[in-house]
Design an enzyme around this catalytic site. Structure first.
Site, PDB file in Angstrom:
ATOM      1  N   PRO A 126      -2.815   4.776  -3.673  1.00  0.00           N
ATOM      2  CA  PRO A 126      -1.512   5.096  -4.270  1.00  0.00           C
ATOM      3  C   PRO A 126      -0.614   3.872  -4.388  1.00  0.00           C
ATOM      4  O   PRO A 126      -0.624   2.991  -3.514  1.00  0.00           O
ATOM      5  CB  PRO A 126      -0.939   6.134  -3.302  1.00  0.00           C
ATOM      6  N   CYS A 127       0.156   3.825  -5.453  1.00  0.00           N
ATOM      7  CA  CYS A 127       0.851   2.590  -5.829  1.00  0.00           C
ATOM      8  C   CYS A 127       1.811   2.084  -4.772  1.00  0.00           C
ATOM      9  O   CYS A 127       2.052   0.885  -4.672  1.00  0.00           O
ATOM     10  CB  CYS A 127       1.585   2.794  -7.150  1.00  0.00           C
TER      11      CYS A 127
END
Length: 531
Positions: A126-127
């Site tokens: 996830p970013c």
């Protein structure tokens, strides 16, 4: 058929995995383990793993009955095919990386790989992980506070460092290219860490993991920009613009291809499509038409149409574009009062104009997960206006181009000296029939304002199935969970048709790697695992 094992971390609903299950040059990629923390997405992975165990076109009728909601429980399907169900349960792991014990992660990966010589690691941490990526390289491990975002990237790095896949593919948002931490560009650190993964581990992680006999590094390639020996790739070279590769969506993502450095390989790149990108029309035209629903007092199509007409006529005097006012009135006179709002399955429909063999499955008997949302009358007015605007002008209107009563009801939605509303310029965005869609995102789980259907008569936002079509998920791909869960899964996924093309590049890389092994040792016995 001979197979190359694939492990997918942070798998979401399985967009990358779906693309990698295609066949190339007589070899097939086989998903041996998918790891996902979201419960609904994990259930989706399980169901798709079950489906893939049957040859193409030979999934049981019971599967389609489940899609259509004709079974009381999913267990009826799995109980009827216990071997396939057991395999699905073992290959889809519901776990939060960074929280589950490291020994269990190592055990699961070792079991899934079964001593395979060659394999592929997929994943998109996830970013938010990248805001703190690289802290593990700091010598003074007590000088920072370990948090969940940091762990996410470290978990991917641990698997690369410990199990040294022949190839890895890592995907993330474009924003990682400009992210910084303590005045250092995070993306540069990511490339450095992945280039020498074992040396990039923290001392505590290195002490907890089984050390490989030979420590390999990786060369990092772009899927979209050819590599040269003379100069390094720039950060922007790693961006893939999906609309250039046969997808109906302007989705721009950073995707890295890592190849282990004991192979002297130059990776090929994706081949761009000719002509205009696939359009929203090519993907959605043919799905059963639906009307929207009313958030309060929805009864039937006649009551729905009367509510919209009352809402529009109460504000029609505020229109400043006479042509658009005429267009809106024309739609009001022809609102399709006989349409329903859809449901788990909607009978009918015709194949899409594009990617037909990839998407269409006539065994479904209609469109699954094709159900409209309920909206307030004021939002239906905005959707109707926006779709009429796009039909006339070929683009979505900015907020300042709406009649003033349709501006967002927010104190910051005020015009500047030029008459523009900068804070909410794209608050309501229609997808244009003859263009690629904008990026399908998980925001769909919250509301449909950014994803208005281009048909003014339907006066609604996109359904789960329409969003899945624009993401190139096959029509027989079923998303578990409630509707919000389903939207979230679709928006977070890598488009499967793009992943299919990435798999083609990876397959060519493996061809080169295996050829080099034969050159080094002509009598070597190259062993794959079998599906």
């Amino acid at each position: 058929m001979l197979c190359i094992p694939v492990i997918d971390l942070f798998a979401g609903p399985g967009g990358l995995s779906e693309g990698f299950t295609a066949c190339y040059a007589g070899k097939r990629f086989h998903i041996v383990l998918s790891v996902e923390k979201d419960f609904a997405a994990h259930k989706t992975l399980e169901l798709r793993s079950f489906f893939r165990q049957f040859p193409r076109g030979e999934a049981p009728d019971l599967y389609y009955r489940y899609l259509r909601g004709e079974l009381a429980e999913r267990s009826e399907l799995f109980d009827a095919f216990p071997d396939q169900a057991a395999q699905a349960h073992s290959s889809a792991w519901h776990a939060t990386l960074g929280q589950v014990p490291l020994k269990e992660v190592v055990r699961r990966v070792e079991t899934a790989l079964a001593n395979a010589r060659h394999w592929v690691l997929l994943g998109g941490p996830p970013c938010q992980a990248y805001s703190v990526a690289g802290r593990a390289r700091m010598k003074d491990m007590a000088s920072y506070r370990l948090d969940d975002r940091h762990v996410l990237y470290r978990e991917y790095l641990k698997i690369v460092a410990t199990f040294q896949p022949t190839v890895f593919v890592m995907e993330n948002v474009k924003g990682i290219l400009s992210s910084r931490y303590q005045d250092e560009r995070i993306f540069s650190r990511i490339l450095e860490d992945l280039g020498a993964p074992w040396d990039s581990l923290s001392p505590s992680d290195a002490a907890s993991l089984p050390r490989p006999r030979v420590l390999h590094g990786y060369r990092i390639f772009s899927f979209s920009t050819p590599a040269t020996w003379e100069c390094q790739l720039r950060p922007d070279d790693f961006i893939i613009k999906s609309e250039r590769y046969g997808l109906p969506q302007k989705r721009h993502r950073v995707i890295l291809l890592g190849i282990r450095d004991d192979y002297n390989v130059i990776s090929p790149v994706l081949e761009e499509s000719w002509g205009k990108p696939l359009s929203v029309r090519a993907m959605l035209d043919g799905l059963p038409r639906l009307r929207s629903r009313l958030s309060h007092g929805d009864t039937d199509g006649v009551g729905w149409a009367d509510t919209i007409r009352e809402e529009v006529h109460s504000k029609l005097g505020e229109y400043t574009d006479a042509c658009l006012a005429s267009d809106v009135i024309a739609v009001l006179d022809t609102l399709p009062v006989t349409l329903g709002g859809g449901g788990r399955v909607v009978p009918g429909g015709t194949p899409p104009q594009a990617l037909t063999s990839w998407l269409w499955d006539d065994r479904i008997g209609g469109a699954v997960q094709h159900e409209s949302r309920a909206h307030m009358p004021s939002d239906l007015h905005r959707y109707l206006y926006a779709s009429c605007f796009a039909a006339r002008y070929g683009r979505s209107p900015k907020v300042h181009e709406f009649p003033k009563p349709l501006w967002p009801n927010h104190r910051n939605a005020v015009a500047n000296e030029r008459g523009y509303v900068s804070n909410f310029a794209d608050r309501f965005r229609v997808q244009v029939w003859d263009e690629a869609s904008t990026t399908i995102t998980a925001h769909l789980a919250k509301d449909g304002h950014y994803f208005i259907h281009p048909d003014p008569g339907q006066c609604r936002s996109l359904t789960v199935r329409e969003a899945a079509r624009l993401q190139t998920f096959p029509d027989n791909y079923f998303f578990e969970g409630n509707r919000g869960d389903q939207y979230k899964q679709v928006g977070n996924a890598v488009p499967p048709f793009l992943a299919y093309q990435l798999a083609g590049i990876v397959s060519e890389v493996f061809e080169q790697c295996l050829d080099q092994e034969v050159e080094r040792s002509p009598t070597a016995n190259i062993v794959y695992t079998s599906a």
